[in-house]
Motif scaffolding. Structure first.
Motif, PDB file in Angstrom:
ATOM      1  N   ASN A 150       0.812  -1.220   0.000  1.00  0.00           N
ATOM      2  CA  ASN A 150       0.000   0.000   0.000  1.00  0.00           C
ATOM      3  C   ASN A 150       0.843   1.266   0.000  1.00  0.00           C
ATOM      4  OD1 ASN A 150      -2.437  -1.374  -0.014  1.00  0.00           O
ATOM      5  ND2 ASN A 150      -2.610  -1.420   2.216  1.00  0.00           N
ATOM      6  N   PHE A 162       1.361   3.025  -3.308  1.00  0.00           N
ATOM      7  CA  PHE A 162       0.303   3.924  -3.783  1.00  0.00           C
ATOM      8  C   PHE A 162       0.368   5.265  -3.053  1.00  0.00           C
ATOM      9  CE2 PHE A 162      -1.848  -0.415  -3.975  1.00  0.00           C
ATOM     10  CZ  PHE A 162      -1.337  -0.689  -5.234  1.00  0.00           C
ATOM     11  N   GLU A 209      -1.567  -1.528 -12.120  1.00  0.00           N
ATOM     12  CA  GLU A 209      -2.124  -1.022 -10.865  1.00  0.00           C
ATOM     13  C   GLU A 209      -1.463   0.298 -10.466  1.00  0.00           C
ATOM     14  OE1 GLU A 209      -3.801  -2.988  -6.736  1.00  0.00           O
ATOM     15  OE2 GLU A 209      -2.258  -4.028  -7.887  1.00  0.00           O
ATOM     16  N   HIS A 223      -3.252   2.867 -12.424  1.00  0.00           N
ATOM     17  CA  HIS A 223      -4.591   3.126 -11.871  1.00  0.00           C
ATOM     18  C   HIS A 223      -4.524   4.037 -10.643  1.00  0.00           C
ATOM     19  CE1 HIS A 223      -6.323  -0.802 -13.782  1.00  0.00           C
ATOM     20  NE2 HIS A 223      -6.162   0.176 -14.659  1.00  0.00           N
ATOM     21  N   TYR A 224      -3.409   3.995  -9.921  1.00  0.00           N
ATOM     22  CA  TYR A 224      -3.270   4.827  -8.720  1.00  0.00           C
ATOM     23  C   TYR A 224      -2.529   6.134  -8.985  1.00  0.00           C
ATOM     24  CZ  TYR A 224      -5.294   1.618  -5.330  1.00  0.00           C
ATOM     25  OH  TYR A 224      -6.167   0.845  -4.601  1.00  0.00           O
ATOM     26  N   GLU A 269      -7.398   8.112  -5.201  1.00  0.00           N
ATOM     27  CA  GLU A 269      -8.460   7.148  -5.465  1.00  0.00           C
ATOM     28  C   GLU A 269      -8.117   6.338  -6.715  1.00  0.00           C
ATOM     29  OE1 GLU A 269     -13.320   7.083  -6.149  1.00  0.00           O
ATOM     30  OE2 GLU A 269     -12.303   8.902  -5.459  1.00  0.00           O
ATOM     31  N   LYS A 270      -8.324   5.035  -6.638  1.00  0.00           N
ATOM     32  CA  LYS A 270      -8.031   4.153  -7.769  1.00  0.00           C
ATOM     33  C   LYS A 270      -8.954   4.461  -8.942  1.00  0.00           C
ATOM     34  CE  LYS A 270      -7.394  -0.736  -8.913  1.00  0.00           C
ATOM     35  NZ  LYS A 270      -7.460  -2.125  -8.405  1.00  0.00           N
ATOM     36  N   ASP A 271      -8.369   4.617 -10.116  1.00  0.00           N
ATOM     37  CA  ASP A 271      -9.134   4.932 -11.326  1.00  0.00           C
ATOM     38  C   ASP A 271      -8.761   3.920 -12.409  1.00  0.00           C
ATOM     39  OD1 ASP A 271     -10.387   5.946 -13.540  1.00  0.00           O
ATOM     40  OD2 ASP A 271      -9.416   7.913 -13.505  1.00  0.00           O
ATOM     41  N   THR A 272      -9.627   2.941 -12.603  1.00  0.00           N
ATOM     42  CA  THR A 272      -9.326   1.868 -13.555  1.00  0.00           C
ATOM     43  C   THR A 272      -9.445   2.323 -15.007  1.00  0.00           C
ATOM     44  OG1 THR A 272     -11.632   1.111 -13.403  1.00  0.00           O
ATOM     45  CG2 THR A 272     -10.032   0.057 -11.945  1.00  0.00           C
TER      46      THR A 272
END
Length: 326
Positions: A18, A21, A51, A54-55, A164-167
């Protein structure tokens, strides 16, 4: 002025930690609108690169080699230096973990750079980026700015919120060839002590036991409460020295430093060495039979009582709350 910032990611057991991120979020503050580039090293880590994007990473460099399967300071330094020199970033960010604490000074020395370690906050003031870090075992804080050259920082886990994770985000993932030779350290077998639940250093909730737990069996109520709250179990050095638990759970000046949202200290007196590892938790709850215990001086909430009576009661109440909110 916008900057190119490199984030050195950290993976464990096939998953990103974590704090990686959180380091990306810190990199965005440092970049001030510039590019954030992730770097991943390992044996089979390419699948994790998306990933990072995405972060918040704009692109990711992946270097894979069998010699990078397990972390070694000389192997990772050999692999990273040419990548960093080619990218020539204005800043480098990574997590203040066991790996980050070992790797960052070696890289800083090779790059002839300064290093601000264990950063807990980044803010802008007077046109400068100001980095805050604890000193004197957390009893004070200092603020630093970089006036010239590379900005090189490590960030303490659980202090800078990840984006915030944005796929829907996309970015380039570039495979890099690296040369890792003449390793001074060769890891042939990796033996890890199995730990239950959440990683202690990144847990949002920590339930810690001291000598007051009286035995290894005394940790069972703490484990149950941690399980209900989705947290991790920790310990004071006294509990570890008494062989109630493994030293991997030790929190304090000579153990792990944790900054959870909630820290519940059970049967811990509050020695200064222990406080150095947890006093920056957002909310501290102390449970102790001794009303004069030093732990109450740093606690936000204190319960004077027997932990073997109080902890099960807390566990039942939290179970009820979870049922009501589910």
């Amino acid at each position: 002025m916008s900057k190119k910032v490199v984030v050195i990611g950290e993976a464990r057991d096939g998953a990103l930690r974590n704090v990686t991120f959180e380091a990306i979020a810190a990199a965005h503050k440092v970049a001030e609108g510039g590019e954030v580039v992730g770097i991943l090293l390992g044996k089979s880590v390419r699948s994790l690169a998306v990933e990072l994007i995405h972060y918040g990473a704009d692109r990711v460099l992946v270097a894979e080699d069998e010699k990078l399967e397990s972390y070694t300071s000389d192997g990772y330094t050999q692999a990273l230096l040419p990548l960093l020199q080619e990218e020539n970033p204005e800043a480098i960010v990574l997590g203040h973990t066991a790996q980050g604490k070992d790797l960052s000074p070696k890289l800083a020395s090779r790059l002839k750079s300064g290093l601000i370690s264990d950063v807990t906050a980044i803010e802008e003031a007077g046109g400068n980026l100001v980095f805050t870090r604890p000193i004197y075992s957390g009893k004070a804080f200092e603020k630093k700015i970089v006036t010239d050259g590379l900005v090189f920082v490590t960030v303490r886990p659980n202090n800078i919120n990840a984006l915030e994770k944005d796929t829907t985000r996309s970015g380039d993932v570039q495979q890099q060839d690296v040369s890792v030779t003449d390793l001074r350290t060769i890891i042939q077998n990796v033996v890890r002590k199995a730990t239950e639940g959440v990683d202690l250093s990144e847990a949002k909730v920590v339930i810690a036991g001291g000598r007051g737990v009286k035995s290894s069996e005394g940790f069972e109520p703490l484990k149950e409460l941690a399980n209900v709250l989705g947290g991790a179990v920790g310990a004071s050095r006294g509990a570890c020295d008494a062989d109630y638990c493994d030293y991997s759970l030790q929190i304090g000046q000579t153990g792990k430093v944790v900054t959870p949202d909630l820290y519940i200290a059970c049967g811990i007196s509050g020695a200064i060495q222990h406080l150095a590892g947890m006093s920056n938790a957002k909310v501290i709850v102390a449970i102790n039979k001794d009303p004069e215990a030093n732990i109450f001086n740093v606690a936000d909430y204190g319960i004077v009582g027997d932990l073997f009576e109080v902890v099960p009661l807390l566990t039942e109440e939290f179970k009820k709350l979870k049922v009501q909110t589910s």
